[in-house]
Design a protein around this motif. Structure first.
Motif, short mmCIF file in Angstrom:
data_model
loop_
_atom_site.label_atom_id
_atom_site.label_comp_id
_atom_site.label_asym_id
_atom_site.label_seq_id
_atom_site.Cartn_x
_atom_site.Cartn_y
_atom_site.Cartn_z
N THR B 68 -7.52 -5.12 20.71
CA THR B 68 -7.07 -3.80 21.16
C THR B 68 -8.25 -2.83 21.24
N TYR B 258 -11.92 4.50 14.93
CA TYR B 258 -10.75 3.75 15.40
C TYR B 258 -9.93 3.23 14.22
N ASP B 262 -4.36 6.43 14.53
CA ASP B 262 -2.98 5.97 14.30
C ASP B 262 -2.84 4.47 14.53
N LYS B 263 -3.49 4.01 15.63
CA LYS B 263 -3.37 2.60 15.97
C LYS B 263 -4.02 1.71 14.91
N GLU B 266 -1.96 1.69 11.74
CA GLU B 266 -0.75 0.90 11.93
C GLU B 266 -1.04 -0.59 11.72
N THR B 267 -2.13 -1.05 12.36
CA THR B 267 -2.48 -2.46 12.22
C THR B 267 -2.80 -2.80 10.77
#
Lengths: 224, 274
Positions: B68, B258, B262-263, B266-267
């Motif tokens: 991602t 990163y 949020d991403k 989350e991961t």
């Protein structure tokens, strides 16, 4: 200073060497006179622990002797006997990793014997048992002793598989190599150095003694 | 004898170290010459290879993040180097190529900071972990908190070795707070790392064990009985920072940002981090 690692290491190495010697000599002699389909495969299997990473051996032993393992669960159910996390686990790990050394030495010793000598004994009516004890064993002894000492030294230094099967329980399953590993990891260099000196002194004198002994022996045999 | 041993060890080590640094030195200078220009002009088309030195416990989460992140930042290619935080710190100190250091312990990051090996402004705790009490998935244990542990009712309890393994240190702190450390003494099996503690429980050899929640997450053979209270032990945080010698300061900072976006969060949470 706690000396229990020294006593435990000696106990484990002595007991494992005893079984390894018996099994190694017996199996090597049995196979030395035979040639059959799959013999090479069997021998490769015996020598496997020598080339596998210790953690792989340890993992395989856990699958066999763990509480839920094939043999382990059976022992637990029928005899209420647990191998994993005990000093017996350390003995078993030691046996498995040092067996190849004993087998290899014994096989080489029996292979190099002059078959005519044992045949001569047979023509004079000696039983197989007597041939083995009076002809084969004395002639092969220098090779067998080398295997014995190597197995003992290997058992004394065994770490990876032991750590997995016997676990690290201070006072119960902490052999010298484990004491060294954890002392180094936690920065106790004094303690680590102490055990390193002990194990080097021990291993060194053992090998020195065997070399001296076998040289003397060969001289004696050649004089005969 | 002791001194002799030490000097032999030092001789061997210094040969090894010199070998390493000599090998790395020319590479580094080459990189400087080649990549200084595109970096300063910040041409987006030029590909940047980022070396991330990360604590082993982050392996699965970071592998998952890789695709991602690279989709969003097409010019950046990530290469991971996983290992124990202490060893990674040593490697970076000895000149191993590295742009970002993600540590599992504040101690190693503090050492790096003291030695001036990282960009202090970039340092940030990007995630944290909690301790969990685990047992084999087939166990019928009814314990649902750390306080319920009854030392008399169990055979073996797997923990990390408290002097050398971080998870063991946190476990010891926890049990000392709960007055369980002494009573548990003769039941403890000490693991050489957190994975070994997990293996002891996974294979059903130890009745219970204490590992990080992120480790319990990746195992299918254990179940989590309870989570530790953060007040029982020092906070388990993961500090990350840009390495001072990095030639890609900007891209390295982007990657660090990163992780806390949020991403990224989350991961990490998906993999049991908090």
């Amino acid at each position: 200073m706690d000396y229990s690692p020294l006593i435990l290491s000696l106990k484990v190495a002595v007991i494992s060497t005893f079984f390894v010697f018996l099994a190694g000599v017996f199996i090597a002699y049995l196979l030395s006179k035979r040639d059959f389909f799959g013999k090479s495969i069997l021998e490769a299997l015996f020598l496997l622990p020598l080339v596998l990473p210790p953690t792989v051996v340890g993992f395989a032993l856990l699958i066999l002797f763990g509480k839920k393992g094939w043999i382990g669960s059976w022992l637990l159910e029928w005899f209420d006997f647990q191998i994993v996390f005990t000093w017996i686990g350390a003995v078993i790990a030691s046996i498995v990793v040092s067996f190849p050394l004993m087998y290899q030495s014994a096989a080489a010793a029996f292979e190099s014997l002059d078959e005519r000598l044992s045949n001569a004994a047979r023509t004079m009516g000696a039983s197989e048992w007597r041939v083995f004890w009076t002809v084969v064993f004395p002639l092969a002894w220098p090779g067998l002793l080398a295997g014995l000492v190597l197995s003992f030294a290997r058992g004394l230094g065994e770490f990876g598989a032991t750590l997995m099967l016997a676990g690290y329980i201070p006072g119960k399953t902490d052999t010298i190599p484990m004491a060294i590993y954890f002392a180094v990891e936690s920065g106790q260099m004094e303690k680590a150095t102490f055990w390193v000196v002990i194990i080097i002194t021990f291993g060194f004198s053992l090998i020195l003694w065997v070399n001296w002994w076998s040289k003397r022996n060969i001289r004696r045999f050649s004089r005969m | 004898m002791k001194r002799f041993l030490l000097s032999v060890t030092f001789a061997v080590l210094s040969v090894l170290l010199f070998g390493c640094s000599n090998n790395n030195e020319p590479e580094k200078t080459d990189a400087t010459v080649d990549q200084e220009t595109p970096e300063s002009k910040s041409q987006p088309d030029e590909e940047v290879a980022l070396f991330i030195s990360a604590a082993a416990s982050l392996t699965d989460a970071l592998e998952d993040l890789k695709s991602t992140f690279e989709e969003e930042h097409e010019e950046i290619k990530l290469t991971y180097n996983f290992g124990s935080s202490g060893k990674l710190a040593k490697n970076i100190e000895n000149g191993a190529p590295s742009d970002v250091f993600l540590s599992a312990s504040s101690k190693d990051m503090n050492d790096m900071e003291e030695k001036g090996l990282i960009n202090n402004e970039s340092r940030e705790n990007f995630t944290s972990n909690v301790l969990v009490l685990i047992t084999h998935k087939d166990s019928d244990s009814t314990i649902d908190s750390f306080e319920d542990i009854d030392p008399a009712a169990l055979d073996h309890f797997a923990v990390g070795e408290p002097e050398s393994v971080p998870v063991g240190r946190y476990t010891k702190e926890t049990f000392e707070t709960l007055d369980l450390w002494e009573p548990l003494q003769d039941k403890l099996v000490l693991g050489s790392d957190v994975r070994q503690v997990l293996t002891h429980v996974e294979m059903g050899n130890a009745d219970y064990g204490v590992v990080y929640s992120s480790d319990a997450y990746i195992s299918n053979d254990v179940k989590v009985l309870a989570e530790s209270d953060p007040e029982w032990h020092a906070p388990i945080v993961y500090p990350g920072a840009v390495v001072k010698d990095s030639k890609h300061q900007e891209a390295a900072q982007q990657f660090l940002d990163y992780l806390t976006s949020d991403k990224g969060k989350e991961t990490l949470q998906e993999f049991g981090f908090k």
